[in-house]
Design an enzyme around this catalytic site. Structure first.
Site, PDB file in Angstrom:
ATOM      1  CG  HIS A  76      -7.841  13.123  -8.027  1.00  0.00           C
ATOM      2  ND1 HIS A  76      -7.851  12.070  -7.147  1.00  0.00           N
ATOM      3  CD2 HIS A  76      -8.647  14.084  -7.481  1.00  0.00           C
ATOM      4  CE1 HIS A  76      -8.627  12.353  -6.118  1.00  0.00           C
ATOM      5  NE2 HIS A  76      -9.128  13.569  -6.293  1.00  0.00           N
TER       6      HIS A  76
ATOM      7  CD  GLU B  84      -4.388   4.420  -1.388  1.00  0.00           C
ATOM      8  OE1 GLU B  84      -4.487   4.909  -0.251  1.00  0.00           O
ATOM      9  OE2 GLU B  84      -5.270   4.518  -2.272  1.00  0.00           O
TER      10      GLU B  84
ATOM     11  CG  ASN C 174      -4.815  11.653  -5.131  1.00  0.00           C
ATOM     12  OD1 ASN C 174      -4.293  11.711  -6.243  1.00  0.00           O
ATOM     13  ND2 ASN C 174      -5.313  10.538  -4.639  1.00  0.00           N
TER      14      ASN C 174
ATOM     15  CG  ASP D 183      -5.010   9.145 -12.115  1.00  0.00           C
ATOM     16  OD1 ASP D 183      -5.344   8.592 -11.049  1.00  0.00           O
ATOM     17  OD2 ASP D 183      -5.824   9.720 -12.876  1.00  0.00           O
TER      18      ASP D 183
ATOM     19  CG  ASP E  92      -1.867   1.157   1.255  1.00  0.00           C
ATOM     20  OD1 ASP E  92      -2.959   1.016   0.691  1.00  0.00           O
ATOM     21  OD2 ASP E  92      -1.512   2.208   1.832  1.00  0.00           O
TER      22      ASP E  92
END
Length: 330
Positions: A211, A241, A206, A215, A198
């Site tokens: 975002h 994630e 973010n 990404d 993770d």
């Protein structure tokens, strides 16, 4: 000066025709008939491979990348055209081969026998070049349509099993791979390692950069980890994630080593987004299973517990599940 040169449209059309060119396997034990038909097809722009009997043709059609169209003489030594048709049709896992039967037989009952054996069409001897051209063109349309259909099916399978952002396996696909690996390992009495990772404090990326930056980090993190795997390992985006790795045949030491490689792949170099360099780390938990009674859900749960301990211990680290809980759970 552009005179005498083909324009972009003509060039594209030529390339399209080249891509669609069909390779044809021509099978006939009569050298005169074989040469005449080969010359005719070559003149029309087809790529022709030839064979002089059914056994040679059967071997050619079983090779990878074999032609998708075959013109086969009915009467041949070793293996006749009907038997060759039957063998080709029994190979259900292979790509479809369009078969035109070449024969001097003209009775309806004989034509029906040929079609029942697996032929798609037939041409009678002595052949009329105009008829050959029409039938081969019709066959090419069918072959082209089949190739387009197969490409569409592959694309649909890809969409159904791949995560659209990272290109990794999606959650359903990676869990299915884990289940298959557990089943295989159970039969061979081998271990299976599972790693759950993770990205640390991903929400901050973010919040601070948007975002699009998030990404970018997800895509590159997935790519870096994929490069760190062995060829036999699998990685998927488990959710958000989180990433799940299936490492078949890996015991505790090998799984730990792999998890550390994944951690380093993410953390050692910052991620570049626009004018920013974003430091990102990942926490990972792993579990190893040698118990045929442990299922995928249980193993992932143990890896998740180890991941939670890695987060609590300060992040950017690897933790393992308790060995006894994975090896002995029933």
């Amino acid at each position: 000066d552009c005179g005498g040169h083909e324009g972009p449209r003509e060039a594209r059309e030529d390339r399209r025709k080249e891509r669609r060119a069909v390779r044809i396997l021509l099978v006939d034990d009569d050298p005169v008939s074989l040469h005449l038909l080969e010359a005719t097809l070559t003149k029309w722009g087809y790529q022709v491979l030839s064979a002089r009997d059914g056994i040679e043709a059967w071997n050619a059609l079983r090779r990878p990348g074999s032609p998708r169209m075959a013109i086969i003489d009915w009467m041949m030594p070793g293996m006749d055209g009907l038997e060759l048709c039957r063998r080709v049709r029994r190979e259900r896992d292979a790509e479809y081969t369009y078969i035109i039967l070449l024969t001097a037989r003209t009775r309806k009952e004989e034509m029906i026998r040929g079609l029942e054996a697996g032929a798609d069409d037939y041409i009678t001897k002595p052949f009329d070049p105009r008829e050959v051209k029409v039938r081969v063109r019709a066959a090419q349309r069918i072959v082209d349509l089949q190739q387009e259909l197969m490409a569409t099916q592959r694309a649909l399978r890809e969409q159904a099993t791949r995560d659209s952002l990272t290109g990794l396996w999606n959650r359903a696909a990676i869990i299915e791979m884990l289940e298959a690996e557990l089943s295989r390992a159970s039969r061979k009495a081998e271990p299976v390692g599972v790693i759950l990772g993770d990205l640390d404090r991903f929400k901050r990326v973010n919040d601070a950069h948007g975002h699009a930056a998030g990404d970018t980090v997800l895509r590159e993190a997935g790519g870096r980890m994929r490069e760190a795997l062995r060829r036999c390992d699998h990685i998927g985006r488990y959710g958000g994630e989180e990433f799940l790795v299936v490492a078949g045949g890996c015991g505790a030491a090998e799984t730990l080593d792999l998890a550390e490689r994944l951690r380093s792949a993410v953390a050692d170099e910052p991620f570049h987004f626009e004018n920013f360099f974003l430091p990102v780390t990942i926490s990972l938990g792993y579990a190893v299973c040698c118990n045929p009674k442990v299922n995928a859900e249980q193993l992932i749960r143990r890896a998740d517990e180890a991941l939670y301990r890695a987060k609590r211990a300060g992040r950017n680290r690897v933790e393992s599940a308790p060995v006894k809980m994975v090896w002995l759970e029933t």
